[in-house]
Design an enzyme around this catalytic site. Structure first.
Site, PDB file in Angstrom:
ATOM      1  N   ASP A  44      31.204 -54.734 -82.813  1.00  0.00           N
ATOM      2  CA  ASP A  44      31.082 -56.190 -82.935  1.00  0.00           C
ATOM      3  C   ASP A  44      31.887 -56.661 -84.148  1.00  0.00           C
ATOM      4  OD1 ASP A  44      29.355 -54.870 -84.712  1.00  0.00           O
ATOM      5  OD2 ASP A  44      27.779 -56.380 -84.601  1.00  0.00           O
TER       6      ASP A  44
ATOM      7  N   HIS B  82      28.416 -49.547 -94.054  1.00  0.00           N
ATOM      8  CA  HIS B  82      27.590 -49.155 -92.901  1.00  0.00           C
ATOM      9  C   HIS B  82      28.412 -48.473 -91.794  1.00  0.00           C
ATOM     10  CE1 HIS B  82      24.234 -51.625 -94.371  1.00  0.00           C
ATOM     11  NE2 HIS B  82      25.066 -52.626 -94.518  1.00  0.00           N
TER      12      HIS B  82
HETATM   13  O1  NOS Z   1      21.855 -59.216 -93.887  1.00  0.00           O
HETATM   14  C1  NOS Z   1      22.407 -58.907 -92.834  1.00  0.00           C
HETATM   15  N1  NOS Z   1      22.127 -59.536 -91.680  1.00  0.00           N
HETATM   16  C2  NOS Z   1      22.728 -59.216 -90.515  1.00  0.00           C
HETATM   17  N2  NOS Z   1      23.639 -58.237 -90.401  1.00  0.00           N
HETATM   18  C3  NOS Z   1      23.964 -57.576 -91.512  1.00  0.00           C
HETATM   19  C4  NOS Z   1      23.389 -57.847 -92.749  1.00  0.00           C
HETATM   20  N3  NOS Z   1      23.910 -57.022 -93.645  1.00  0.00           N
HETATM   21  C5  NOS Z   1      24.770 -56.237 -92.985  1.00  0.00           C
HETATM   22  N4  NOS Z   1      24.821 -56.567 -91.691  1.00  0.00           N
HETATM   23  C6  NOS Z   1      25.603 -55.983 -90.611  1.00  0.00           C
HETATM   24  O2  NOS Z   1      24.692 -55.282 -89.793  1.00  0.00           O
HETATM   25  C7  NOS Z   1      24.973 -53.865 -89.808  1.00  0.00           C
HETATM   26  C8  NOS Z   1      24.020 -53.123 -90.691  1.00  0.00           C
HETATM   27  O3  NOS Z   1      22.734 -53.527 -90.491  1.00  0.00           O
HETATM   28  C9  NOS Z   1      26.393 -53.751 -90.297  1.00  0.00           C
HETATM   29  O4  NOS Z   1      27.256 -53.690 -89.175  1.00  0.00           O
HETATM   30  C10 NOS Z   1      26.612 -54.987 -91.131  1.00  0.00           C
HETATM   31  O5  NOS Z   1      27.912 -55.485 -91.004  1.00  0.00           O
END
Ligand code: NOS
Length: 321
Positions: A13, A245
């Site tokens: 994504d 991540h």
């Molecule tokens: O605070 C957040 N809210 C939503 N998505 C997030 C946040 N921080 C990181 N990611 C995204 O979700 C995945 C890891 O959980 C990663 O792909 C990151 O880009």
């Protein structure tokens, strides 16, 4: 002995850390990317497809097919949680790149996953970097998919730690908890990498400066898009840097020995205030009752990581491109 590279499909994504993972894969001789499949999460699916095509054009890898994934959750919910506040409205740091020239293939992501798994049974690894809708659809489309797919490495979950969307849940799992539960109990060879692990892999502000000084094509591109991701982390966390991540999860496919794992059954909470919670049964107790975990297939969950080695490998490979 020359080892054949491992064939991988990245379900993505994009997403700033997705871009890092995709470029990292291109710089990694251990893997061969045979396709990208797209999903909502950091952006809506239509934009994820455009961004995937764009990243392939940046990398000069337009030979790789992109199959568009689901626009809705497994339960056909159209109300999605999109993390544009993490990645920018365009998903790639608000750079407003020109639209890609390429187009996705006709096949859906789920159909592509099923076809590839059938073509090379046991040989293909899916690296899933977003909500797990496409993977669950593939499992539903073909009862043999779980057996035919070599491995599913997924970025998702918060095992014994708080989530990043709320204390209960991590973004990819809460994106489609029903799909995640289907994947976890599918019987496939699943390795889950949660934020309990990825929060240890930090690209510091100083690392970003190093990246900026490199002439590498990927390094230069990433420095262009990273500002939004850094400023989100500076606001949201005390850490002076960003969490790696997606590239960290990709490294499980490249070098699994950088991590340690526990094996057990994972179930996902699909309702209530803890919707999206990933609960791992560590099998330390023989419960007196039959539970929702009893007799379900096990998965591997990453528990420790050589974070220094992970960050170094990601930096090295992204700098010298
Ligand atoms: O605070 C957040 N809210 C939503 N998505 C997030 C946040 N921080 C990181 N990611 C995204 O979700 C995945 C890891 O959980 C990663 O792909 C990151 O880009």
């Amino acid at each position: 002995m020359v080892l054949e590279p491992k064939k991988i499909i990245i379900d993505t994504d994009p997403g700033i850390d997705d871009a890092m993972a995709i470029f990292l894969a291109f710089k990694s001789p251990e893997v061969e990317v045979i396709g990208l499949t797209t999903i909502y999460g950091n952006v809506y699916t239509t934009l994820a497809t455009k961004n995937a095509l764009h990243l392939l054009e940046v990398a000069g890898r337009t030979d790789i097919p992109v199959a568009e994934g689901s626009q809705v959750t497994l339960t056909k919910d159209t109300k999605l949680r999109i993390a544009d506040f993490v990645h920018g409205a365009d998903g790639l740091g608000n750079q407003n790149f020109p639209p890609p020239k390429g187009k996705p293939i006709e096949q859906s992501a789920a159909a592509f996953l099923v076809e590839q798994a059938n073509l090379c049974p046991g040989k293909i690894t899916v690296v899933a970097l977003g909500p797990l809708t496409n993977i669950a659809l593939a499992i539903q489309l073909d009862p043999a998919f779980a057996k035919n797919i070599g491995q599913i490495v997924l970025l998702g979950g918060a095992f014994s730690v708080n989530g990043n969307v709320n204390p209960a849940t991590e973004a990819n799992i809460v994106g489609d908890p029903d799909a995640a539960d289907v994947v976890f109990i599918s019987g496939a060879d699943v390795v889950a990498v949660g934020i309990n692990v990825t929060h240890q892999a930090v690209m510091t502000d100083a690392d970003r400066d190093k990246l900026a000084q490199s002439n590498g094509k990927f390094a230069q591109y990433l420095c262009q898009i990273l500002e939004v991701y850094f400023s989100y982390h500076h606001d949201a966390y005390a850490t002076r840097g960003v969490y790696l991540h997606d590239p960290t999860a990709l490294l499980v496919a490249i070098n699994p020995s950088l991590f340690t794992y526990m094996e057990g059954v994972v179930r996902v909470q699909t309702s209530g205030i803890t919707r999206g919670l990933t609960l791992f049964d560590n099998r330390q107790k023989r419960f007196a009752e039959i539970t929702e975990w009893t007799d379900k297939p096990t998965v591997k969950v990453a528990v420790t990581v050589d974070a220094k080695a992970v960050v170094k490998l990601i930096m090295d490979r992204l700098m010298y491109s």
